[in-house]
Motif scaffolding. Structure first.
Motif, PDB file in Angstrom:
ATOM      1  N   LEU A  19     -39.394  23.249 -14.453  1.00 57.30           N
ATOM      2  CA  LEU A  19     -38.653  22.332 -13.410  1.00 57.30           C
ATOM      3  C   LEU A  19     -39.523  22.036 -12.427  1.00 57.30           C
ATOM      4  CD1 LEU A  19     -36.347  20.592 -12.473  1.00 57.30           C
ATOM      5  CD2 LEU A  19     -35.526  22.858 -11.244  1.00 57.30           C
ATOM      6  N   THR A  20     -40.135  23.167 -11.726  1.00 56.84           N
ATOM      7  CA  THR A  20     -41.100  22.758 -10.584  1.00 56.84           C
ATOM      8  C   THR A  20     -42.442  21.928 -11.101  1.00 56.84           C
ATOM      9  OG1 THR A  20     -40.570  24.940  -9.724  1.00 56.84           O
ATOM     10  CG2 THR A  20     -42.491  23.970  -9.119  1.00 56.84           C
ATOM     11  N   GLU A  22     -42.612  19.963 -13.674  1.00 56.13           N
ATOM     12  CA  GLU A  22     -42.132  18.548 -13.917  1.00 56.13           C
ATOM     13  C   GLU A  22     -41.794  17.699 -12.478  1.00 56.13           C
ATOM     14  OE1 GLU A  22     -38.993  18.892 -16.577  1.00 56.13           O
ATOM     15  OE2 GLU A  22     -40.137  19.522 -18.283  1.00 56.13           O
ATOM     16  N   ASN A  23     -41.171  18.427 -11.660  1.00 56.33           N
ATOM     17  CA  ASN A  23     -40.802  17.771 -10.078  1.00 56.33           C
ATOM     18  C   ASN A  23     -42.176  17.568  -9.385  1.00 56.33           C
ATOM     19  OD1 ASN A  23     -38.053  17.789 -10.845  1.00 56.33           O
ATOM     20  ND2 ASN A  23     -37.452  19.427  -9.237  1.00 56.33           N
ATOM     21  N   GLY A  60     -30.640  23.679 -10.225  1.00 55.45           N
ATOM     22  CA  GLY A  60     -31.936  23.798  -9.841  1.00 55.45           C
ATOM     23  C   GLY A  60     -32.185  25.439  -9.234  1.00 55.45           C
ATOM     24  N   GLN A  77     -35.931  23.332  -5.645  1.00 56.66           N
ATOM     25  CA  GLN A  77     -36.140  22.368  -6.883  1.00 56.66           C
ATOM     26  C   GLN A  77     -34.697  22.138  -7.485  1.00 56.66           C
ATOM     27  OE1 GLN A  77     -38.986  20.852  -7.574  1.00 56.66           O
ATOM     28  NE2 GLN A  77     -40.448  22.230  -6.208  1.00 56.66           N
ATOM     29  N   TYR A  79     -32.784  19.681 -10.478  1.00 54.58           N
ATOM     30  CA  TYR A  79     -32.818  18.775 -11.675  1.00 54.58           C
ATOM     31  C   TYR A  79     -32.411  17.443 -11.490  1.00 54.58           C
ATOM     32  CZ  TYR A  79     -33.358  22.696 -14.571  1.00 54.58           C
ATOM     33  OH  TYR A  79     -33.793  24.023 -15.455  1.00 54.58           O
ATOM     34  N   PRO A  80     -33.111  16.443 -11.808  1.00 53.20           N
ATOM     35  CA  PRO A  80     -33.063  14.933 -11.506  1.00 53.20           C
ATOM     36  C   PRO A  80     -31.319  14.451 -11.394  1.00 53.20           C
ATOM     37  CG  PRO A  80     -34.749  14.972 -13.075  1.00 53.20           C
ATOM     38  CD  PRO A  80     -34.213  16.283 -12.925  1.00 53.20           C
ATOM     39  N   ARG A  83     -29.903  15.441  -7.851  1.00 52.63           N
ATOM     40  CA  ARG A  83     -30.184  14.848  -6.541  1.00 52.63           C
ATOM     41  C   ARG A  83     -29.359  14.008  -5.898  1.00 52.63           C
ATOM     42  NH1 ARG A  83     -35.912  14.000  -9.528  1.00 52.63           N
ATOM     43  NH2 ARG A  83     -36.473  16.391  -9.560  1.00 52.63           N
ATOM     44  N   ASN A 115     -43.124  12.886  -0.524  1.00 53.82           N
ATOM     45  CA  ASN A 115     -41.702  13.395  -1.274  1.00 53.82           C
ATOM     46  C   ASN A 115     -40.574  13.085  -0.523  1.00 53.82           C
ATOM     47  OD1 ASN A 115     -39.561  15.137  -2.254  1.00 53.82           O
ATOM     48  ND2 ASN A 115     -40.885  16.710  -2.834  1.00 53.82           N
TER      49      ASN A 115
END
Length: 144
Positions: A19-20, A22-23, A60, A77, A79-80, A83, A115
């Motif tokens: 996850l980290t 990819e983010n 996350g 972090q 997940y999309p 958010r 960011n």
């Protein structure tokens, strides 16, 4: 709906690393940086690590270190799909309460200045203390 922080299992470190990675991929690519998963995995035992749950789903992860009166957030972090729903704000509130309970007087973190989460941190009372290579180091004084 409130978030909950749940302790991680050993298998969670690979999920958190993915996850980290990819983010952070776009930020790393913009700077020509290369993600090194082994560094993330090596640092895992040195941080307190939690799953962020929201509505019974894994939303996350958060990783931090607390020592010498400072709680340093290493990763927050999401997940999309999770958010822009207030989950990051709630996570910051939980971390601030944890810091206060541990007698910490500062919350610290670093963020790439472009960011979108940077705006959240500034709204939540963090102030810039340093900038290096477009990475902002922010901190928030915790009232005891």
């Amino acid at each position: 709906m409130e978030i909950t922080l749940v302790g991680v299992s050993e298998s969670d470190k690979e999920l958190a690393e993915t996850l980290t990675r990819e983010n952070m991929a776009n930020y790393y690519a913009q700077r020509g940086l290369i993600w090194q998963p082994e560094l993330f995995l090596q640092s895992w035992p040195d941080t307190e690590n939690y799953r962020i749950h929201w509505q019974r789903s894994l939303a996350g992860f958060v990783r931090f270190q607390a020592y010498s009166g400072i709680l340093t957030i290493r990763d927050l972090q999401l997940y999309p799909d999770f958010r822009k729903q207030g989950i990051g704000t709630q996570a910051l509130d939980v971390l601030e309460n944890m810091a206060r309970q541990r007698g910490c007087h500062l919350l610290r973190l670093s963020v790439f200045k472009e960011n979108p989460a940077c705006a959240l941190y500034l709204r939540r009372g963090f102030s810039p203390v340093e900038e290096e290579n477009a990475v902002l180091r922010l901190q928030k004084i915790i009232a005891t």
